[in-house]
Design a protein around this motif. Structure first.
Motif, PDB file in Angstrom:
ATOM      1  N   ARG A 196      -6.985 -48.263 -18.360  1.00  0.00           N
ATOM      2  CA  ARG A 196      -7.463 -47.481 -17.211  1.00  0.00           C
ATOM      3  C   ARG A 196      -7.643 -46.018 -17.587  1.00  0.00           C
ATOM      4  N   LEU A 197      -6.747 -45.557 -18.426  1.00  0.00           N
ATOM      5  CA  LEU A 197      -6.785 -44.149 -18.813  1.00  0.00           C
ATOM      6  C   LEU A 197      -8.020 -43.829 -19.643  1.00  0.00           C
ATOM      7  N   VAL A 214      -1.637 -43.177  -7.286  1.00  0.00           N
ATOM      8  CA  VAL A 214      -2.951 -42.752  -7.802  1.00  0.00           C
ATOM      9  C   VAL A 214      -2.853 -42.426  -9.283  1.00  0.00           C
ATOM     10  N   VAL A 240      -5.923 -35.665 -16.433  1.00  0.00           N
ATOM     11  CA  VAL A 240      -6.092 -36.991 -17.045  1.00  0.00           C
ATOM     12  C   VAL A 240      -6.402 -36.848 -18.539  1.00  0.00           C
ATOM     13  N   ASN A 260      -7.811 -38.618  -3.177  1.00  0.00           N
ATOM     14  CA  ASN A 260      -6.584 -38.737  -3.962  1.00  0.00           C
ATOM     15  C   ASN A 260      -6.484 -37.754  -5.107  1.00  0.00           C
ATOM     16  N   ALA A 317      -9.970 -41.953  -0.318  1.00  0.00           N
ATOM     17  CA  ALA A 317      -9.304 -40.746   0.209  1.00  0.00           C
ATOM     18  C   ALA A 317      -9.211 -39.640  -0.840  1.00  0.00           C
ATOM     19  N   ARG A 362       2.403 -42.317  -2.764  1.00  0.00           N
ATOM     20  CA  ARG A 362       0.954 -42.533  -2.816  1.00  0.00           C
ATOM     21  C   ARG A 362       0.337 -41.783  -3.996  1.00  0.00           C
ATOM     22  N   ARG A 415     -13.313 -36.078 -12.220  1.00  0.00           N
ATOM     23  CA  ARG A 415     -12.102 -36.590 -12.874  1.00  0.00           C
ATOM     24  C   ARG A 415     -12.356 -37.969 -13.466  1.00  0.00           C
ATOM     25  N   ALA A 433      -2.476 -49.820 -18.381  1.00  0.00           N
ATOM     26  CA  ALA A 433      -2.471 -48.389 -18.041  1.00  0.00           C
ATOM     27  C   ALA A 433      -3.330 -47.624 -19.041  1.00  0.00           C
ATOM     28  N   ASP A 434      -3.191 -47.985 -20.300  1.00  0.00           N
ATOM     29  CA  ASP A 434      -3.962 -47.309 -21.345  1.00  0.00           C
ATOM     30  C   ASP A 434      -5.457 -47.591 -21.190  1.00  0.00           C
ATOM     31  N   LEU A 482      -0.715 -43.590 -11.409  1.00  0.00           N
ATOM     32  CA  LEU A 482      -0.583 -44.848 -12.161  1.00  0.00           C
ATOM     33  C   LEU A 482      -1.952 -45.515 -12.289  1.00  0.00           C
ATOM     34  N   ALA A 483      -2.732 -45.488 -11.195  1.00  0.00           N
ATOM     35  CA  ALA A 483      -4.060 -46.102 -11.224  1.00  0.00           C
ATOM     36  C   ALA A 483      -4.960 -45.409 -12.239  1.00  0.00           C
ATOM     37  N   LEU A 484      -4.777 -44.110 -12.392  1.00  0.00           N
ATOM     38  CA  LEU A 484      -5.613 -43.375 -13.349  1.00  0.00           C
ATOM     39  C   LEU A 484      -5.185 -43.629 -14.791  1.00  0.00           C
ATOM     40  N   GLY A 485      -4.046 -44.298 -14.948  1.00  0.00           N
ATOM     41  CA  GLY A 485      -3.617 -44.653 -16.303  1.00  0.00           C
ATOM     42  C   GLY A 485      -2.431 -43.859 -16.801  1.00  0.00           C
ATOM     43  N   PRO A 510       0.616 -49.755  -8.808  1.00  0.00           N
ATOM     44  CA  PRO A 510      -0.393 -48.786  -8.355  1.00  0.00           C
ATOM     45  C   PRO A 510      -0.996 -49.116  -6.986  1.00  0.00           C
ATOM     46  N   VAL A 511      -1.391 -50.366  -6.797  1.00  0.00           N
ATOM     47  CA  VAL A 511      -2.094 -50.717  -5.559  1.00  0.00           C
ATOM     48  C   VAL A 511      -1.167 -50.571  -4.354  1.00  0.00           C
ATOM     49  N   LEU A 558      -5.884 -52.924 -11.991  1.00  0.00           N
ATOM     50  CA  LEU A 558      -4.845 -52.450 -11.066  1.00  0.00           C
ATOM     51  C   LEU A 558      -4.054 -53.617 -10.508  1.00  0.00           C
ATOM     52  N   PHE A 580     -11.899 -44.047 -11.861  1.00  0.00           N
ATOM     53  CA  PHE A 580     -11.709 -44.502 -10.487  1.00  0.00           C
ATOM     54  C   PHE A 580     -12.080 -43.405  -9.490  1.00  0.00           C
ATOM     55  N   ASN A 608     -10.035 -54.028  -7.715  1.00  0.00           N
ATOM     56  CA  ASN A 608      -8.717 -53.787  -8.321  1.00  0.00           C
ATOM     57  C   ASN A 608      -8.491 -54.669  -9.545  1.00  0.00           C
ATOM     58  N   PHE A 648     -11.609 -42.974  -5.318  1.00  0.00           N
ATOM     59  CA  PHE A 648     -10.994 -43.628  -4.166  1.00  0.00           C
ATOM     60  C   PHE A 648     -11.571 -43.092  -2.860  1.00  0.00           C
TER      61      PHE A 648
END
Lengths: 249, 408
Positions: free
Chosen positions: A83-84, B301, A109, A95, A93, B297, A156, A80-81, B303-306, B401-402, A56, A89, A51, A91
């Motif tokens: 990560r984008l 996700v 995305v 997601n 599950a 949730r 993705r 955020a930018d 947010l985690a993706l950006g 995000p987490v 994150l 990522f 993370n 995960f």
């Protein structure tokens, strides 16, 4: 060249009155194009480290450099930018967004990134084929097996062509066959695209694919060894262009 | 369609029962608002028609200052001729000249102060509903010495048709004005103030009794509807070039209390509408808050993706806008059908027909279907729904995000 460098990372969590050490002076340098596994028991700090590397979560102290840029001091928006555009990522599950099809999940995305619709469609079709989901583009997550959903998640993650893909327990919800297929895919992408993969896992099947294995315990790195990947050494591009409509997952 | 739009639209239907319940509440509220506002505007129209139609008319030409001071000398010459000129200028049928004086009316037993109005008997029914509200007797024929009085005045003076009244007052030239008039009709307008002092005689006889010559005090105009008033006022302003002493007063200036009464009624009605809109807004808030909470949730996700919190907030805003647009569209459609039906068939409630008949008004309200009556309410509901989404959307800015991905 190092893709990511972690220096003296510390992170603690408060749980009631208890202080839990997440990371304890962790230093790690990961080269571009590596396929690295963070392993260790639950609570060893591998997810916390992942993370932190993915922006994150921010460490209490220490520094993280991604592609030569310090990311531990970036603002929320800048993270955020980052990560984008630079990190993919995957995960445990999957997601995926349940109301979007496989193609739309991958395109979403890219749309946020501001890519033109035609380029998005072309790229989404390309990566879905690459992960072996040609023909399943319009299926929604609920209509796919776990393995297929995880492949969509991988598509993705790589669609925006990031330099780093972080995967947290990517095979935890998969059966043995799907897990192997997924790791074959990671290995192929790592080789073909030269994408750096960092995987957090305690699954020995996953560890077998790593070229570098970092063991963690109580928030510390206790072992860091290079290894010859033994998972499926003969695998070149196992899933490229191969539709995967079977009964995996 | 853009993926964000598709995502927002599909998110709405994840819980289709909940969505339809919320849309249903909005549709019901919109229909109710359209109905209530239409009836409200219809009743205002009726109220204005009733009020202005009784005596004032939509506009009047008067000598400057007469409306406030009501002095007999503030008159205009050749008033009948002026009335024909106004009729020609406006191309309107309902135009009549009047003269107004204050006098003491005495019967055999009692005396009361009255407002004597000289009217053109053949034209007055076009500008005023009073000639149609006769309770006893008949209206003026135009002959000298005839008088029509209000019901309360008749009761106070204890007169009936055929009885005589003595009128004593001052003429325009300051002379003593006295006459004997025979009651030919009794008017019951239902407006006590009017019925207590109303006395109408023919204009030529009024001019003779009060030494007015050819003078009078007002030219009254009644138009087909209120919308024509501003143009008519502008047209009549042309007369002022020739007669700068004249002024054109519209209904708002002639009866300032009327608009005030409507405004006050409108304000109290909007309090009720506000409560209704608030309830719908809370329903939307509840729906969207639940929708956001159960997707914590998923938002984590994203947010985690950006995806930025702002973009997620816009997504929730878009979902709400689509939800509200659905309620707006269906509500306006069904509300318009209901309003159109009522416009044709009319609307009434128990007791209304009798009451309206008493005031010489139509038995039913025919609510006008206007853009305002169709859109005021539903657009406010739409805005209320959008506002209701602000809180759920703002919550997204606080998500980490987490932590959000760990939400169950």
């Amino acid at each position: 060249m190092s893709a990511i460098v972690c220096q003296d990372l510390c992170k603690t969590f408060e749980q009631g009155e208890q202080r839990i050490i997440g990371l304890d002076r962790v230093s790690l340098s990961i080269e571009a194009g590596e396929l690295l596994c963070l392993s260790g028991p639950s609570g060893s700090g591998k997810t916390t480290l992942l993370n932190a590397m993915g922006g994150l979560d921010t460490p209490d102290s220490g520094s993280i450099t991604l592609g030569g840029r310090r990311i531990d001091q970036l603002s929320r928006g800048a993270l955020a930018d980052l990560r984008l555009r630079e990190i993919g990522f995957v995960f445990q599950a999957y997601n995926l967004i349940p109301v979007l099809s496989a193609r739309e999940n991958v395109e979403f995305v890219m749309q946020v990134q501001g890519l033109a619709p035609a380029l998005r469609r072309e790229r989404a079709a390309g990566v879905l084929t690459e992960v072996g989901l040609a023909g399943l583009e319009e299926r929604r997550p609920a209509e796919m097996s776990g393995g297929q959903q995880q492949r969509v998640a991988v598509a993705r993650a790589i669609a925006s062509e990031p330099q780093l893909v972080l995967a947290d327990e990517p095979t935890a919800n998969l059966d043995s066959q799907s897990a192997t297929q997924l790791m074959d895919l990671f290995q192929a992408l790592n080789r073909n695209r030269n994408v750096t993969f960092v995987l957090a896992t305690h699954d020995p099947r996953v560890m077998a694919y790593a070229r570098r294995l970092v063991r963690m315990e109580d928030g510390r790195v206790i072992d860091d060894v290079a290894q010859q990947p033994s998972g499926r050494p003969s695998v070149g591009r196992p899933s490229v262009g191969r539709p995967s409509v079977g009964s995996e997952g | 369609m853009n993926i964000t739009w598709r995502l927002a639209w599909r998110n709405l239907w994840r819980h289709w029962r909940r969505t339809w319940l919320t849309v249903g509440a909005m549709v019901f509220c919109n229909m109710l608002l359209i109905f209530l506002i239409s009836v409200q505007l219809g009743s205002y129209q009726m109220m204005i028609d009733n009020s202005l139609g009784a005596f004032t008319g939509h506009l009047q030409l008067q000598h400057e200052g007469f409306d406030e001071e009501q002095r007999i000398r503030q008159s205009m010459p050749a008033v009948a001729e002026r009335a024909r000129q106004v009729q020609e200028l406006l191309g309107a049928e309902a135009v009549a000249a009047r003269g107004i004086a204050y006098a003491l009316a005495s019967s055999e037993e009692r005396s009361f102060g009255i407002q004597v109005t000289g009217v053109e008997p053949e034209r007055e029914p076009r500008v005023s509903t009073l000639p149609g509200l006769l309770r006893e007797g008949r209206y003026l024929s135009g002959a000298d010495g005839e008088i029509v009085v209000g019901a309360l005045l008749a009761r106070n003076l204890r007169v009936a048709p055929g009885d005589e009244i003595t009128i004593l007052g001052s003429g325009r030239d300051g002379s003593f004005a006295a006459a004997i008039a025979t009651v030919v009709g009794i008017v019951d307008s239902g407006i006590p103030d009017l019925d207590r002092a109303l006395a109408q005689v023919s204009l030529p006889w009024f001019q003779t009794v009060f030494s007015m010559g050819d003078h009078g005090h007002s030219v009254v105009v009644r138009l087909p509807n209120l919308e024509q008033v501003p143009l008519a006022v502008t047209t009549l302003q042309a007369l002022r070039a020739e007669h700068p002493e004249l002024v054109v007063l519209d209904w708002d200036q002639l009866q300032p209390g009327l608009r005030q009464a409507i405004r006050s009624d409108m304000a109290s009605a909007w309090v009720m509408y506000g409560v209704l809109i608030l309830l719908v807004a809370f329903s939307v808030l509840n729906t969207q808050l639940m929708s956001v909470l159960e997707r914590t949730r998923e938002f984590g996700v994203m947010l985690a993706l950006g995806v930025s919190p702002g973009r997620l907030a816009r997504l929730v805003g878009l979902e709400t806008a689509l939800l509200a647009a659905l309620g707006l569209g269906l509500g306006v459609l069904l509300g318009a059908l209901l309003a159109l039906y009522l416009q044709q068939a009319g609307f009434t409630f128990p007791g209304m027909e009798e009451m309206n008949a008493r005031f010489n008004l139509p038995e039913r309200i025919y609510p006008p279907v206007t853009l305002a009556s169709l859109l005021w309410g539903p657009l406010t509901v739409f805005l209320g729904a959008l506002l209701a989404a602000v809180y759920p959307a703002l919550r997204l800015f606080g998500l980490q995000p987490v932590a959000a991905m760990r939400a169950t």
